[in-house]
Design an enzyme around this catalytic site. Structure first.
Site, short mmCIF file in Angstrom:
data_model
loop_
_atom_site.label_atom_id
_atom_site.label_comp_id
_atom_site.label_asym_id
_atom_site.label_seq_id
_atom_site.Cartn_x
_atom_site.Cartn_y
_atom_site.Cartn_z
N SER A 255 0.85 -1.19 0.00
CA SER A 255 0.00 0.00 0.00
C SER A 255 0.89 1.23 0.00
CB SER A 255 -0.88 0.01 1.24
OG SER A 255 -0.09 0.31 2.37
N LYS A 256 0.24 2.39 0.05
CA LYS A 256 0.95 3.67 0.08
C LYS A 256 2.00 3.72 1.19
CE LYS A 256 -0.14 7.60 -2.32
NZ LYS A 256 0.69 7.43 -3.51
N ARG A 257 1.70 3.01 2.28
CA ARG A 257 2.65 3.01 3.40
C ARG A 257 4.04 2.57 2.97
NH1 ARG A 257 2.18 -0.98 6.63
NH2 ARG A 257 0.56 -1.95 5.40
N GLY A 259 5.57 3.33 0.37
CA GLY A 259 6.20 4.28 -0.57
C GLY A 259 5.33 4.41 -1.80
#
Ligand code: GLU
Length: 489
Positions: A255-257, A259
């Protein structure tokens, strides 16, 4: 397989095209191309709050950038349109009417609050927590009276009694069994008439004659319900292929977490679409046990669902960088220059017009960079010295190089040697600079390092002779002069 393969990629425009979605699109595309079939692009925009046109545009442009072309969908009419779910209301209504006429659905007047209370009670008691069929057998007068009284209702699919377990052969996961007695009568149309995901998807997959549904395994639990809808509508059930999720290095869903997550993020970081397609193709599918580089044609020639892995794939940013570097080095100088140019423009180093004017110059620059970068965004800091009016000399470089004994004299001598050149090619520059240690007795290392720091501002840079040539004689001499003046007598 015959040429009737029809697959679809059905993104919801509630966000950008992320890496997992891109992989699903690539697999659908490769499968369609492999079998001479069709890829349908359908936009599942039924969530009015989270769907935006901007996201739709971004998804289309990301797919185009990746080179994933579709045969039917937005911008390409194939006869099964419209391809936006919000424009298909009439189709859903007609399908619902068919189910109503067949008695396959019934109106349910239970309020969400009442349902939540019952569900909680069933859960506490440890029993079946699905819908308890309160409205399953309402007679026609009751339905008419409630409707007349203005009570709203949803429509639920009646799971046929005695249906038995729902069994299907997933093309990736093999035989999959879902117990029918755990399946409740689920909502296909909400009280405002809007279709639920499980209903709209099946109506569309059926109407669009989809033969293979290839999607993430986050949808696996929806599949038995969708099979029941296909059956109720009397439509052929497609083959399902559920792809394992992509994990981040920490074992959690990517996910966005972790990067960069969207295809646009990767484009902006300077990855090549062919590298990203290659990397994602092999993130969950393999040609054999060893192939790491596979071009689009080979992917299309060899793609099969049988070789899609059952295990979650772990996203490895370093491997992607390595692969991108391999693709960058395969580009011709012209191609490299073309791919690099947008990054220079975005960084404000060149205008679009200057890119056109400076083609020859960019072609000289390209090979120097191709050897040194894994991503195109790395180019910008490496070439910034070529565009600046003057350089700011790195403090460390000043102390370690320019303030050393011999540096001032080296700069004087190189200024003179280079100033005498009519031809400012790398070869001529090299010859001139190599003559300086001979004529002055200053160590070659000091000569070269002093010039490098004076001209680029740093001890680490692109090859020196080429850098000077690209910078041009006047600007090279100016910088050598400026560095020399800063040292005093
Ligand atoms: N719109 C759904 C999603 O983006 C598609 C699901 C499906 O492929 O059936 O998850």
């Amino acid at each position: 397989m015959s040429d009737t393969v029809r697959v679809r990629f059905a993104p919801s425009p509630t966000g950008r095209l992320h890496i997992g979605g891109a992989r699903t699109a690539i697999y659908n595309w490769a499968f369609a191309r492999r079998h001479g079939g069709a890829l349908v692009l359908r936009i599942d925009d039924t969530d009015p709050e989270r769907s935006t046109e901007e996201n739709t545009r971004a998804i289309l442009s990301s797919l185009k950038w990746l080179g994933i072309d579709w045969d039917e969908g937005p911008e390409v009419d194939g006869g099964c349109g419209p391809y936006f779910q919000t424009q298909r209301t009439a189709t859903y209504t007609a399908a619902l009417t068919r189910l109503q006429e067949a008695g396959a659905v019934y109106p349910c007047f239970c309020s969400p609050e009442a349902l939540a209370v019952k569900r909680e009670a069933a859960r506490t008691a440890g029993g079946f927590s699905g819908y308890d069929r309160t409205c399953c057998d309402l007679d026609a007068p009751t339905i008419a009276a409630r409707t007349a009284a203005g009570k709203s209702h949803a429509w639920r699919l009646r799971v046929p009694d005695g249906r038995g377990d729902i069994v299907f052969t997933d093309a990736v996961r093999g035989e999959s069994v879902f117990r029918a007695d755990a399946m409740d009568d689920f909502v296909v149309a909400r009280s405002d008439g809007s279709p639920t995901y499980n209903f709209a998807t099946v109506v569309d997959d059926g109407e669009m004659e989809i033969t293979h549904v290839i999607r993430g395994d986050d949808h696996l639990s929806n599949t038995p319900r969708q099979i029941l809808v296909f059956e109720a509508l009397g439509m052929a059930v497609p083959t399902f292929a559920h792809l394992s999720m992509i994990w981040g290095p920490d074992g959690k869903r990517l996910s966005k977490r972790h990067g960069a997550a969207s295809v646009e993020d990767y484009r902006d970081l300077g990855y090549l679409p062919e590298a990203l397609v290659n990397y994602l193709a092999l993130l969950g599918w393999s040609l054999d046990d060893k192939t790491t580089m596979i071009d689009r044609d080979s992917l299309v020639a060899n793609f099969s669902l049988e070789r899609v892995s059952l295990n979650p794939a772990v996203f490895d940013a370093e491997k992607l960088d390595w692969m991108n570097g391999m693709y960058l080095r395969e580009l011709s100088p012209g191609e490299f220059a073309d791919r690099m140019a947008p990054h220079l423009v975005d960084a404000g180093l060149l205008s679009a017009e200057e890119v056109a004017e400076k083609q020859a110059w960019l072609l000289e620059l390209a090979p120097l960079l191709a050897e040194r970068v894994k991503r195109l965004d790395e180019v910008v800091p490496m070439v910034a010295f070529l565009f600046a009016d003057s350089v700011t000399i790195d403090e460390d470089a000043r102390v370690k190089v320019l303030e050393k004994e011999g540096a001032a004299a080296a700069l004087d001598a190189t200024h003179e040697a280079l100033g005498a050149l009519a031809d400012f090619s790398p070869t001529a520059i090299e010859a001139a600079l190599r003559s300086v240690p001979e004529s002055t007795g200053i160590k070659a290392k000091i000569v070269f390092q002093s010039v490098r720091v004076a001209v680029t501002g740093s001890t680490v840079s692109l090859p020196l002779f080429e850098s000077l040539s690209l910078l041009g004689k006047d600007r090279s001499l100016e910088r050598i002069q400026a560095a020399r003046s800063s040292l005093g007598d």
